[in-house]
Design a protein around this motif. Structure first.
Motif, mmCIF file in Angstrom:
data_model
loop_
_atom_site.group_PDB
_atom_site.id
_atom_site.type_symbol
_atom_site.label_atom_id
_atom_site.label_comp_id
_atom_site.label_asym_id
_atom_site.label_seq_id
_atom_site.Cartn_x
_atom_site.Cartn_y
_atom_site.Cartn_z
ATOM 1 N N GLU A 51 0.830 -1.216 0.000
ATOM 2 C CA GLU A 51 0.000 0.000 0.000
ATOM 3 C C GLU A 51 0.860 1.260 0.000
ATOM 4 O OE1 GLU A 51 -3.199 0.025 -0.706
ATOM 5 O OE2 GLU A 51 -2.924 -2.143 -0.873
ATOM 6 N N ARG A 52 1.850 1.286 0.858
ATOM 7 C CA ARG A 52 2.734 2.459 0.918
ATOM 8 C C ARG A 52 3.537 2.598 -0.380
ATOM 9 N NH1 ARG A 52 7.256 3.896 5.562
ATOM 10 N NH2 ARG A 52 7.763 5.942 4.728
ATOM 11 N N LYS A 54 2.631 1.779 -3.314
ATOM 12 C CA LYS A 54 1.744 2.304 -4.372
ATOM 13 C C LYS A 54 1.547 3.809 -4.246
ATOM 14 C CE LYS A 54 -0.721 -1.959 -5.190
ATOM 15 N NZ LYS A 54 -1.867 -2.794 -4.856
ATOM 16 N N THR A 55 1.458 4.298 -3.007
ATOM 17 C CA THR A 55 1.159 5.719 -2.818
ATOM 18 C C THR A 55 2.396 6.593 -2.696
ATOM 19 O OG1 THR A 55 0.937 5.419 -0.426
ATOM 20 C CG2 THR A 55 -1.077 5.248 -1.740
ATOM 21 N N GLU A 56 3.478 6.067 -2.101
ATOM 22 C CA GLU A 56 4.659 6.883 -1.857
ATOM 23 C C GLU A 56 5.874 6.512 -2.703
ATOM 24 O OE1 GLU A 56 5.706 7.463 2.290
ATOM 25 O OE2 GLU A 56 3.653 6.958 2.883
ATOM 26 N N SER A 58 8.246 5.319 -5.993
ATOM 27 C CA SER A 58 8.387 5.807 -7.371
ATOM 28 C C SER A 58 8.106 4.749 -8.426
ATOM 29 C CB SER A 58 9.771 6.388 -7.599
ATOM 30 O OG SER A 58 10.721 5.986 -6.696
ATOM 31 N N GLY A 60 5.272 2.521 -8.211
ATOM 32 C CA GLY A 60 3.857 2.176 -8.267
ATOM 33 C C GLY A 60 3.520 0.834 -7.641
ATOM 34 N N ASN A 61 4.528 0.151 -7.125
ATOM 35 C CA ASN A 61 4.319 -1.148 -6.498
ATOM 36 C C ASN A 61 5.571 -1.497 -5.706
ATOM 37 O OD1 ASN A 61 2.997 -3.567 -5.898
ATOM 38 N ND2 ASN A 61 2.330 -3.846 -8.029
#
Length: 155
Positions: A51-52, A54-56, A58, A60-61
């Motif tokens: 989750e982190r 994906k959001t933080e 560079s 995307g996974n």
């Protein structure tokens, strides 16, 4: 995939400067990444927190540890070359290792191997193998480098 069989210095010598082969693809799962993190005590979130990442992150996974990708070499190498008549093999070194591209979770990778050189050092065979870990669908490999193996054949 056809596996190459090597049983002596002379067998290796025939392939200097040539491609030895390419392994099958191997998919890197989040479970494998997590197990590697546990084994190495490297739990950086870019590897273990989807989750982190994906959001933080560079990428995307989550991404595989660079050393995880490197640790796949023995498994993938055995798909390319079967060494027979062997007393012992030692991983001697890695030269010019460069991590060129991140491997994302669920990416599929394979090893491409080319024999750079082989030398007979008083009965110990030193093989230098140029390798690249290819990522399916990507132009840039995950890593490139030269692996150095010492092979001790039976007489």
């Amino acid at each position: 995939m056809s596996q190459l069989t090597i049983g002596s210095f002379e067998d290796f010598e025939k392939y200097i400067g040539q491609e030895l082969g390419v392994s099958e693809y191997h998919a890197i799962s989040q479970q494998q990444i997590n197990l590697f993190a546990d084994a190495t005590l490297d739990h950086q979130w870019i590897h273990t927190d989807p989750e982190r990442a994906k959001t933080e992150g560079s990428f995307g996974n989550t991404i595989a540890h660079g050393y995880l990708t490197l640790s796949l070499v023995p498994y993938l190498w055995e798909q390319i070359v079967q060494v027979e008549n062997l007393k012992m093999m030692v991983n001697y070194g890695i030269e010019n290792l460069r991590f060129a591209q991140a491997v994302l979770v669920n990416d599929r990778v394979r090893l491409n191997a080319n024999l750079k050189n082989v030398a007979n050092l008083r009965g110990t065979i030193k093989a230098e193998v140029n390798v690249k870990l290819e990522i399916e669908g990507q132009k840039k490999p995950s890593f490139t480098g030269t692996l150095v193996f010492l092979y001790h054949f039976n007489s």
